[in-house]
Design an enzyme around this catalytic site. Structure first.
Site, PDB file in Angstrom:
ATOM      1  N   LYS A  17       0.847  -1.203  -0.002  1.00  0.00           N
ATOM      2  CA  LYS A  17       0.096   0.131  -0.048  1.00  0.00           C
ATOM      3  C   LYS A  17       0.849   1.258  -0.107  1.00  0.00           C
ATOM      4  CE  LYS A  17      -4.288   1.211   2.463  1.00  0.00           C
ATOM      5  NZ  LYS A  17      -4.954   1.029   3.633  1.00  0.00           N
TER       6      LYS A  17
HETATM    7  C1  E4P Z   1      -8.235   2.248   3.505  1.00  0.00           C
HETATM    8  O1  E4P Z   1      -7.507   1.500   3.122  1.00  0.00           O
HETATM    9  C2  E4P Z   1      -8.141   3.043   4.837  1.00  0.00           C
HETATM   10  O2  E4P Z   1      -7.493   2.173   5.621  1.00  0.00           O
HETATM   11  C3  E4P Z   1      -9.292   3.343   5.557  1.00  0.00           C
HETATM   12  O3  E4P Z   1     -10.376   2.835   4.840  1.00  0.00           O
HETATM   13  C4  E4P Z   1      -9.563   4.709   6.070  1.00  0.00           C
HETATM   14  O4  E4P Z   1     -10.887   4.923   6.638  1.00  0.00           O
HETATM   15  P1  E4P Z   1     -11.043   5.954   7.762  1.00  0.00           P
HETATM   16  O5  E4P Z   1     -11.268   7.136   6.932  1.00  0.00           O
HETATM   17  O6  E4P Z   1     -12.163   5.516   8.273  1.00  0.00           O
HETATM   18  O7  E4P Z   1      -9.960   6.042   8.839  1.00  0.00           O
END
Ligand code: E4P
Length: 218
Positions: A87
Site C-alpha cells: 500500500k
Molecule cells: C483504507 O484502506 C483506509 O485504511 C481506511 O478505509 C480509512 O478509513 P477511515 O477514514 O475510516 O480512517
C-alpha cells in the site's frame, strides 16, 4: 463486489472470514497502532498472522515516503506472504514506486486518493487497486460517492485494469451505493458488514415463524 475488512484486529478478521464473505483485508499505520503493534518485527509478524487467517489480498502500508525507501520497504513486505499487497500513498515518489512494483508483478494499493486526477495517475502507473476515501471526503462537505462514480467512468472509458477499492466506508448506504456504481471492492469495518444482515421485517418475520411453529409443535 469484493468485501475487504478495514482493520488490523485479528478477532474481527476471523469473524468476517468465518462468515464466508471476506475477500481481503486492508490495514494502515493508524489501524496497526490501534492494536498496539509496534516495532518492525512485531508489525511484520502481525501481517503474517493476518495473512494466515484469510484467503484474499492483505494490504500492508509502507511508512517510507521517498522512492528508494518505498521500494526497499515494499520489497521486504512482499516477502512476508504471497497475499501481501504493497500500500503506497498518492505522492510523487509513491507513483514512481507503483510503476516500479507494477513492472515487476508486485501488487499495489494506491492509498489516500481524493480526486479523479489522482486516480487517473494511479491507473497510469499500473496500480492493482486505487483507494478513494469516501467518508473523509464526506467529512469535509464533498461527495465521496460522486468521486467513486467519476473514477468508474474514467476507468471504463479506457479499460484500465486498476480495481476501484472504495475506502473510508462508514455505513451500509456507502456500501450499497458503491455496489450500484460498480466499485470493484469496498473496504469497511466489521460493523458495516454485519449491519447488512439487519432488517426489522426479518427480525419480526422470524419471530412470528418460530412462534407459529411452537404453537403446533410445542
Ligand atoms: C483504507 O484502506 C483506509 O485504511 C481506511 O478505509 C480509512 O478509513 P477511515 O477514514 O475510516 O480512517
Amino acid at each position: 463486489m469484493k468485501f475487504f475488512i478495514d482493520t488490523a484486529n485479528l478477532s474481527e478478521i476471523k469473524e468476517a472470514q468465518d462468515l464466508g464473505i471476506l475477500d481481503g483485508v486492508t490495514t494502515n499505520p493508524s489501524l496497526m497502532a490501534k492494536e498496539g503493534i509496534k516495532g518492525k518485527d512485531n508489525v511484520y509478524r502481525h501481517y503474517k498472522a493476518i495473512c494466515d487467517l484469510v484467503t484474499g489480498d492483505v494490504s500492508a502500508e509502507v511508512i517510507a515516503t521517498d522512492y528508494k525507501g518505498i521500494i526497499e520497504e515494499g520489497e521486504e513486505l512482499v516477502t512476508i506472504d504471497a497475499k501481501i499487497v504493497v500500500k503506497v500513498p498518492m505522492i510523487k515518489d509513491g507513483i514512481k514506486a507503483i510503476r516500479y512494483f507494477s513492472d515487476r508483478g508486485i501488487k499495489t494499493n494506491c492509498t489516500l486518493v481524493f480526486s479523479a486526477g489522482q486516480a487517473l495517475l494511479a491507473a497510469k502507473a499500473g496500480a492493482t487497486y486505487v483507494s478513494p476515501f469516501i467518508g473523509r471526503l464526506d467529512d469535509i462537505g464533498s461527495d465521496g460517492l460522486e468521486l467513486i462514480a467519476q473514477i468508474k467512468n474514467i476507468y471504463d472509458n479506457y479499460g484500465y485494469p486498476t480495481q476501484i477499492l472504495a475506502a473510508s466506508v462508514r455505513h451500509t448506504m456507502h456500501l450499497i451505493e458503491c455496489a450500484e456504481i460498480g466499485a470493484d471492492v469496498a473496504t469497511c469495518p466489521l460493523s458495516v458488514i454485519t449491519s447488512l444482515l439487519k432488517h426489522p421485517l426479518t427480525a419480526s418475520g422470524l419471530e412470528t415463524f418460530l412462534a407459529d411453529h411452537k404453537k403446533v409443535n410445542g
